[in-house]
Write a protein that holds these residues in place. Structure first.
Motif, PDB file in Angstrom:
ATOM      1  N   MET A   1      -2.175   3.074 -29.484  1.00 46.08           N
ATOM      2  CA  MET A   1      -0.934   3.726 -29.725  1.00 46.08           C
ATOM      3  C   MET A   1      -0.023   3.077 -29.577  1.00 46.08           C
ATOM      4  O   MET A   1       1.163   3.686 -29.687  1.00 46.08           O
ATOM      5  N   ALA A   2      -0.120   1.594 -29.180  1.00 45.59           N
ATOM      6  CA  ALA A   2       1.324   0.514 -29.403  1.00 45.59           C
ATOM      7  C   ALA A   2       2.166   0.439 -30.630  1.00 45.59           C
ATOM      8  O   ALA A   2       3.104  -0.072 -30.288  1.00 45.59           O
ATOM      9  N   GLN A   3       0.944   0.554 -31.822  1.00 45.84           N
ATOM     10  CA  GLN A   3       1.681   0.443 -32.738  1.00 45.84           C
ATOM     11  C   GLN A   3       2.008   1.967 -33.758  1.00 45.84           C
ATOM     12  O   GLN A   3       1.615   1.345 -34.610  1.00 45.84           O
ATOM     13  N   ASP A   4       2.119   2.386 -32.501  1.00 43.66           N
ATOM     14  CA  ASP A   4       2.638   3.619 -32.967  1.00 43.66           C
ATOM     15  C   ASP A   4       2.129   4.645 -33.424  1.00 43.66           C
ATOM     16  O   ASP A   4       1.608   5.088 -34.889  1.00 43.66           O
ATOM     17  N   ASP A   5       0.497   4.687 -33.451  1.00 46.76           N
ATOM     18  CA  ASP A   5      -0.409   4.972 -34.168  1.00 46.76           C
ATOM     19  C   ASP A   5      -0.682   6.827 -33.312  1.00 46.76           C
ATOM     20  O   ASP A   5      -1.224   7.246 -32.343  1.00 46.76           O
ATOM     21  N   HIS A   6      -0.195   7.208 -34.059  1.00 49.37           N
ATOM     22  CA  HIS A   6       0.027   9.133 -33.681  1.00 49.37           C
ATOM     23  C   HIS A   6      -1.667   9.923 -33.665  1.00 49.37           C
ATOM     24  O   HIS A   6      -1.979  10.473 -32.209  1.00 49.37           O
ATOM     25  N   VAL A   7      -1.921   9.239 -34.353  1.00 53.76           N
ATOM     26  CA  VAL A   7      -3.776   9.463 -34.358  1.00 53.76           C
ATOM     27  C   VAL A   7      -4.199   9.130 -32.489  1.00 53.76           C
ATOM     28  O   VAL A   7      -5.607   9.573 -31.346  1.00 53.76           O
ATOM     29  N   ALA A   8      -4.794   7.820 -32.471  1.00 52.20           N
ATOM     30  CA  ALA A   8      -4.630   7.015 -31.505  1.00 52.20           C
ATOM     31  C   ALA A   8      -4.323   8.024 -30.281  1.00 52.20           C
ATOM     32  O   ALA A   8      -4.587   8.259 -28.955  1.00 52.20           O
ATOM     33  N   PHE A   9      -3.118   8.269 -30.474  1.00 50.52           N
ATOM     34  CA  PHE A   9      -2.636   9.026 -29.153  1.00 50.52           C
ATOM     35  C   PHE A   9      -3.261  10.186 -29.388  1.00 50.52           C
ATOM     36  O   PHE A   9      -3.243  11.087 -27.824  1.00 50.52           O
ATOM     37  N   LYS A  47       6.545   7.950 -25.243  1.00 49.70           N
ATOM     38  CA  LYS A  47       8.518   6.854 -24.677  1.00 49.70           C
ATOM     39  C   LYS A  47       7.358   5.621 -24.722  1.00 49.70           C
ATOM     40  O   LYS A  47       8.206   5.053 -25.011  1.00 49.70           O
ATOM     41  N   ARG A  48       6.813   5.555 -23.111  1.00 52.50           N
ATOM     42  CA  ARG A  48       6.881   3.980 -22.757  1.00 52.50           C
ATOM     43  C   ARG A  48       5.700   2.659 -23.963  1.00 52.50           C
ATOM     44  O   ARG A  48       4.970   1.874 -23.102  1.00 52.50           O
ATOM     45  N   ARG A  49       5.606   3.661 -24.899  1.00 49.07           N
ATOM     46  CA  ARG A  49       4.116   2.526 -25.020  1.00 49.07           C
ATOM     47  C   ARG A  49       4.050   1.799 -25.452  1.00 49.07           C
ATOM     48  O   ARG A  49       2.823   0.750 -25.467  1.00 49.07           O
ATOM     49  N   HIS A  50       5.244   1.385 -26.042  1.00 48.68           N
ATOM     50  CA  HIS A  50       4.726  -0.440 -26.346  1.00 48.68           C
ATOM     51  C   HIS A  50       5.655  -1.246 -25.190  1.00 48.68           C
ATOM     52  O   HIS A  50       5.595  -2.192 -25.353  1.00 48.68           O
ATOM     53  N   SER A  51       6.076  -0.511 -24.153  1.00 47.40           N
ATOM     54  CA  SER A  51       6.098  -1.053 -22.704  1.00 47.40           C
ATOM     55  C   SER A  51       4.657  -1.266 -21.540  1.00 47.40           C
ATOM     56  O   SER A  51       5.412  -1.858 -21.050  1.00 47.40           O
ATOM     57  N   LEU A  52       4.455   0.153 -22.141  1.00 47.71           N
ATOM     58  CA  LEU A  52       3.240  -0.203 -20.508  1.00 47.71           C
ATOM     59  C   LEU A  52       2.172  -0.805 -20.703  1.00 47.71           C
ATOM     60  O   LEU A  52       1.445  -1.168 -22.095  1.00 47.71           O
ATOM     61  N   ILE A  53       1.830  -2.185 -19.709  1.00 43.89           N
ATOM     62  CA  ILE A  53       0.718  -2.481 -19.935  1.00 43.89           C
ATOM     63  C   ILE A  53      -0.255  -1.775 -18.932  1.00 43.89           C
ATOM     64  O   ILE A  53      -0.226  -1.371 -17.542  1.00 43.89           O
ATOM     65  N   ILE A  54      -1.543  -1.591 -18.973  1.00 41.09           N
ATOM     66  CA  ILE A  54      -2.685  -0.838 -18.048  1.00 41.09           C
ATOM     67  C   ILE A  54      -4.088  -1.582 -17.658  1.00 41.09           C
ATOM     68  O   ILE A  54      -4.453  -1.753 -19.183  1.00 41.09           O
ATOM     69  N   THR A  55      -3.890  -1.912 -16.733  1.00 43.35           N
ATOM     70  CA  THR A  55      -4.779  -2.953 -16.401  1.00 43.35           C
ATOM     71  C   THR A  55      -5.805  -2.276 -16.551  1.00 43.35           C
ATOM     72  O   THR A  55      -6.950  -3.167 -16.100  1.00 43.35           O
ATOM     73  N   ASN A  56      -6.130  -1.161 -16.147  1.00 46.22           N
ATOM     74  CA  ASN A  56      -7.133  -0.447 -15.779  1.00 46.22           C
ATOM     75  C   ASN A  56      -7.758   0.129 -16.549  1.00 46.22           C
ATOM     76  O   ASN A  56      -6.883   0.117 -17.300  1.00 46.22           O
ATOM     77  N   ALA A  57      -8.423   1.058 -16.512  1.00 44.66           N
ATOM     78  CA  ALA A  57      -9.061   2.208 -17.149  1.00 44.66           C
ATOM     79  C   ALA A  57      -7.345   3.166 -17.254  1.00 44.66           C
ATOM     80  O   ALA A  57      -7.018   3.763 -16.193  1.00 44.66           O
ATOM     81  N   LEU A  58      -7.359   3.954 -18.343  1.00 44.03           N
ATOM     82  CA  LEU A  58      -6.871   4.496 -18.643  1.00 44.03           C
ATOM     83  C   LEU A  58      -6.752   5.843 -17.720  1.00 44.03           C
ATOM     84  O   LEU A  58      -5.731   6.474 -16.982  1.00 44.03           O
ATOM     85  N   GLU A  59      -7.898   6.555 -17.364  1.00 45.36           N
ATOM     86  CA  GLU A  59      -7.843   7.314 -16.475  1.00 45.36           C
ATOM     87  C   GLU A  59      -8.167   7.414 -15.548  1.00 45.36           C
ATOM     88  O   GLU A  59      -6.770   8.022 -14.815  1.00 45.36           O
TER      89      GLU A  59
END
Length: 174
Positions: A1-9, A47-59
Motif C-alpha cells: 500500500m505504501a507503494q501506491d498499490d490500489h489492489v493492496a488497499f 492518505k497517510r500510506r507513505h508516512s504511516l508505520i504500523i508496528t503491530n497487526a493492522l487489525e
C-alpha cells in the motif's frame, strides 16, 4: 500500500471493513455514524500510506482507530446535545462533568504514552489482553509462547504502569 498499490488497499479494505463497521455500530449504536467513522479511517489510512508505520497487526491499528473515532463522535454529540438543551444559551463548559472528562482524558493520554514506552512484547501482550480481551491462553497460542510468559509480561507491565500512574496521580490530584 505504501507503494501506491490500489489492489493492496482494496484487499485491506475488503478484508476488514465489515469487522470494524460492526465494532463501530456496536459502540456507537448508529449505523450511519459508524459508516462515516469507518470511511474516515480508511480515507486517512490511504492518505497517510507513505508516512504511516504500523508496528503491530493492522487489525489492532484499525480497532484502536475505531475506538478513538467513536470517542470523538460521542464527545461531539454530547456537546451538541448540551447546546440544544440550552436553546443556544451559553453553557458553562467547565462544569464538574466536563472537568472530570478532561481529567480522565489526560489520564487516558498518560496511560497510552506509558503503554507506548513498554517493551514491544509486553506492550503487545498488554494490548491483546486489555484492549482485545484475549485470555492468557489465547495470547500464548497466538504468540507461540507459554501462558506463564504471558502472565510474567503482564505482571511487569501492570507494575510499571501502576508505579508511573501512581506518581502521576499523586501530582495530578494535589
Amino acid at each position: 500500500m505504501a507503494q501506491d498499490d490500489h489492489v493492496a488497499f482494496n484487499t485491506i479494505y475488503n478484508r476488514y471493513w465489515v469487522e470494524v463497521l460492526n465494532l463501530a455500530v456496536h459502540k456507537i449504536g448508529d449505523i450511519m455514524e459508524a459508516e462515516n467513522i469507518i470511511q474516515d479511517i480508511f480515507v486517512s489510512l490511504w492518505k497517510r500510506r507513505h508516512s504511516l508505520i504500523i508496528t503491530n497487526a493492522l487489525e489492532n491499528f484499525l480497532y484502536v482507530s475505531v475506538k478513538y473515532r467513536v470517542i470523538k463522535v460521542l464527545n461531539r454529540q454530547r456537546t451538541e446535545r448540551l447546546y440544544n438543551e440550552t436553546d443556544g444559551l451559553t453553557v458553562d463548559i467547565l462544569d464538574d462533568s466536563t472537568q472530570q472528562y478532561l481529567s480522565f482524558e489526560e489520564l487516558r493520554q498518560r496511560l497510552e504514552m506509558l503503554i507506548g514506552k513498554l517493551p514491544e512484547q509486553s506492550r503487545l501482550i498488554y494490548r491483546m489482553n486489555k484492549e482485545e480481551n484475549m485470555s492468557y491462553k489465547a495470547i500464548a497460542e497466538e504468540l507461540n509462547i507459554t501462558e506463564r510468559s504471558v502472565e510474567a509480561h503482564l505482571a511487569r507491565a501492570k507494575k510499571t504502569l501502576k508505579t508511573a500512574l501512581g506518581a502521576f496521580l499523586t501530582t495530578f490530584l494535589l
